[in-house]
Structure formats: C-alpha cells, structure tokens
Design a protein around this motif. Sequence first.
Motif, PDB file in Angstrom:
ATOM      1  N   LYS A  66       0.887  -1.071   0.072  1.00  0.00           N
ATOM      2  CA  LYS A  66      -0.073  -0.130   0.024  1.00  0.00           C
ATOM      3  C   LYS A  66       0.930   1.136  -0.003  1.00  0.00           C
ATOM      4  CE  LYS A  66      -3.922  -1.942   2.359  1.00  0.00           C
ATOM      5  NZ  LYS A  66      -4.989  -1.766   1.204  1.00  0.00           N
ATOM      6  N   ILE A  67       0.352   2.371  -0.387  1.00  0.00           N
ATOM      7  CA  ILE A  67       0.889   3.639  -0.450  1.00  0.00           C
ATOM      8  C   ILE A  67      -0.191   4.425   0.329  1.00  0.00           C
ATOM      9  CG2 ILE A  67       1.681   5.736  -2.070  1.00  0.00           C
ATOM     10  CD1 ILE A  67       2.067   3.738  -4.069  1.00  0.00           C
ATOM     11  N   PHE A  68       0.617   5.437   1.142  1.00  0.00           N
ATOM     12  CA  PHE A  68      -0.437   6.269   2.145  1.00  0.00           C
ATOM     13  C   PHE A  68      -0.189   7.484   1.810  1.00  0.00           C
ATOM     14  CE2 PHE A  68       1.300   2.193   4.037  1.00  0.00           C
ATOM     15  CZ  PHE A  68      -0.030   1.796   4.647  1.00  0.00           C
ATOM     16  N   ARG A  74       1.225  13.561  12.071  1.00  0.00           N
ATOM     17  CA  ARG A  74       2.584  13.493  11.689  1.00  0.00           C
ATOM     18  C   ARG A  74       3.236  12.126  11.852  1.00  0.00           C
ATOM     19  NH1 ARG A  74       6.733  17.423  15.233  1.00  0.00           N
ATOM     20  NH2 ARG A  74       5.470  16.590  16.774  1.00  0.00           N
ATOM     21  N   VAL A  75       3.971  11.910  10.809  1.00  0.00           N
ATOM     22  CA  VAL A  75       4.677  10.493  10.874  1.00  0.00           C
ATOM     23  C   VAL A  75       6.132  10.459  10.694  1.00  0.00           C
ATOM     24  CG1 VAL A  75       4.713   8.460   9.410  1.00  0.00           C
ATOM     25  CG2 VAL A  75       2.740   9.437   9.573  1.00  0.00           C
ATOM     26  N   LYS A  76       6.886   9.641  11.614  1.00  0.00           N
ATOM     27  CA  LYS A  76       8.261   9.376  11.407  1.00  0.00           C
ATOM     28  C   LYS A  76       8.444   7.968  10.569  1.00  0.00           C
ATOM     29  CE  LYS A  76      10.526   9.396  15.135  1.00  0.00           C
ATOM     30  NZ  LYS A  76      11.170   8.973  16.511  1.00  0.00           N
ATOM     31  N   ILE A  77       9.408   8.198   9.741  1.00  0.00           N
ATOM     32  CA  ILE A  77       9.785   7.167   8.857  1.00  0.00           C
ATOM     33  C   ILE A  77      11.196   6.760   9.307  1.00  0.00           C
ATOM     34  CG2 ILE A  77      10.413   6.149   6.447  1.00  0.00           C
ATOM     35  CD1 ILE A  77       7.304   7.038   6.865  1.00  0.00           C
ATOM     36  N   LYS A  89      14.985   8.762   9.194  1.00  0.00           N
ATOM     37  CA  LYS A  89      14.926   8.987   7.939  1.00  0.00           C
ATOM     38  C   LYS A  89      14.443  10.248   7.895  1.00  0.00           C
ATOM     39  CE  LYS A  89      15.600   4.284   5.819  1.00  0.00           C
ATOM     40  NZ  LYS A  89      15.242   3.291   4.980  1.00  0.00           N
ATOM     41  N   ALA A  90      12.981  10.557   7.929  1.00  0.00           N
ATOM     42  CA  ALA A  90      12.257  11.505   7.528  1.00  0.00           C
ATOM     43  C   ALA A  90      11.015  11.710   8.560  1.00  0.00           C
ATOM     44  CB  ALA A  90      11.839  11.505   6.402  1.00  0.00           C
ATOM     45  N   ILE A  91      10.681  12.960   8.789  1.00  0.00           N
ATOM     46  CA  ILE A  91       9.393  13.279   9.585  1.00  0.00           C
ATOM     47  C   ILE A  91       8.428  14.109   8.618  1.00  0.00           C
ATOM     48  CG2 ILE A  91       8.391  14.574  11.511  1.00  0.00           C
ATOM     49  CD1 ILE A  91      11.089  14.030  13.143  1.00  0.00           C
ATOM     50  N   GLU A  96       1.703  14.696   3.080  1.00  0.00           N
ATOM     51  CA  GLU A  96       2.672  14.120   2.143  1.00  0.00           C
ATOM     52  C   GLU A  96       2.416  12.648   2.408  1.00  0.00           C
ATOM     53  OE1 GLU A  96       6.748  15.521   3.024  1.00  0.00           O
ATOM     54  OE2 GLU A  96       6.024  16.219   4.941  1.00  0.00           O
ATOM     55  N   VAL A  97       3.008  11.968   1.306  1.00  0.00           N
ATOM     56  CA  VAL A  97       2.806  10.624   0.858  1.00  0.00           C
ATOM     57  C   VAL A  97       4.172   9.619   1.456  1.00  0.00           C
ATOM     58  CG1 VAL A  97       2.845   8.832  -1.374  1.00  0.00           C
ATOM     59  CG2 VAL A  97       1.592  11.140  -1.329  1.00  0.00           C
ATOM     60  N   PHE A  98       3.781   8.401   1.801  1.00  0.00           N
ATOM     61  CA  PHE A  98       5.010   7.485   2.113  1.00  0.00           C
ATOM     62  C   PHE A  98       4.560   6.307   1.565  1.00  0.00           C
ATOM     63  CE2 PHE A  98       2.195   8.308   5.740  1.00  0.00           C
ATOM     64  CZ  PHE A  98       2.032   7.028   6.317  1.00  0.00           C
ATOM     65  N   GLY A  99       5.416   5.286   1.776  1.00  0.00           N
ATOM     66  CA  GLY A  99       5.376   3.830   1.323  1.00  0.00           C
ATOM     67  C   GLY A  99       5.307   3.804  -0.091  1.00  0.00           C
TER      68      GLY A  99
END
Length: 245
Positions: A66-68, A74-77, A89-91, A96-99
């Motif tokens: 999946k893509i989010f 807020r999400v921490k990667i 790696k990133a906040i 914003e998109v992640f995955g």
Amino acid sequence: MVDTLIQRRQQTNRTLVMDNSIWYLENIDVTGIFCPEKLGNALEEHDQKVFKKGEYIYLPDQSSDKIFFMTKGRVKIGNYSDSGKEITKAILNKGEVFGELSLVGEDTRRDFAFAMEETTVCAISSSEMTSLIRDHSSLSMFMMKIMGSRVLEMEQRLESLVFKDSRTRIIEFLLDLANKKGERVGFERVVRKFITHQEIANLTATSRQTVTTVLNELRTKNLLTFNRKRLLIRDMEKLRSEMTS
C-alpha cells in the motif's frame, strides 16, 4: 576545486528539492486520488485509518502493498540498526505521501512508519496506484517528483555527514526545516510542532547533548527561540552565516 564542486552540487540539490512544502499538490488533486469521497466508488481498494499517537502504521518485513497519503498528523519514517538503535530517515506532515517504494518492486518494508501524534491516512493498494499511473500522466510525474526529491535529500544528508561538522549539520537542518515547513512572520520564520532534540540528533547523525548545546548557543545570540511547540528563527541570513563562523 573539490569544495567548489560540492557547493555547486548542494545548490543544485536545494533547487531541485524546492524551498516549500506544497510542491506535491501542484497540478494534481492528490486528495481526490487518495481520499475518494470526491470520486464515489472509483477506488474500491481505498482504505482510511486513524492511528493513535505511538502506533506503528507499518514495520520492517511487513508486506509492502500500500501507499499512504496523510490527511492529519505527523509520521516518522525510519529503521533500526543491528544493535537496535533507531535511525530516523524523515518526519512527514499533513499532505505528504509515504510507502511509495512498493511501486518499484519492494515486496516487504525495509523501514517503519510511526505516528508521532494522532494521524489519519488514506491508503491505496500498489496495484490500484499502478493502474492509475498508467491512465494519468500527471500522477506519474507526481510520483517521480516524490522519489526524486527524497533521493536528493538523502544525498544531501550523506554529503553533510562526510564533509561537515556536527554544529554545521544542525544549523543546516534548522534552515532546511524553516524553508520547507516554516511560515513567514514578518522578517522571521516560525516552524510549528517543533521536533525534539533527540529527533534532530537522529536526523543529523549527532547527539542529543550536541543539539541542545548548539540550540542554546543560537538562542543566546538571539538568532532563534524555541520550545516544545515551535521554533522561531529571527534572521535566516544571520543564522546561515553561523555555518561559516
């Protein structure tokens, strides 16, 4: 000669990554794609979830299917070293998109996504996104921008780690944060939801003690003020000059 080449490379990277945080919404209704209340039943595989503060959205070795798209929070990667140390790696913030690596052959996750506060995400399956990309050239460009900008950001971080001292890396991070996430208030820039000293240390490959020392020094010079909720940079150019002092 080497220093000149490095400076030119860094300037090119800054230009390509861009100085604001809304480039990913240009020329395309991203919310309409990931959150299909606007599209009716066009995306049967769409999913929307709310994660509480401290919950993991996904973990290393889980299926990468999946893509989010984040609509709130807020999400921490990051991931973990063999010794168990957390590597940030990133906040990421709202919008914003992640995955996205699931689109380029990632079968299982190599990192984690962690909700730093209550976070709402819209998810779409990789197969559905691939189908949409084939049908919409603008979406293809959108995803290329995401991946390209993140590669450039990682290159910048690697160059900083190799060629710059801890103090310079921290100041450069603050400037970059203010450019991308900050709001102009007169001649100053304010970043709301300022991250912790430990998170800055993780992102700059320094220690929490070093981050605290540098921030306190800059506050004593009246170049910035900060608390748990916000960072206020009083003069961007004066702060930038601190990197060469």
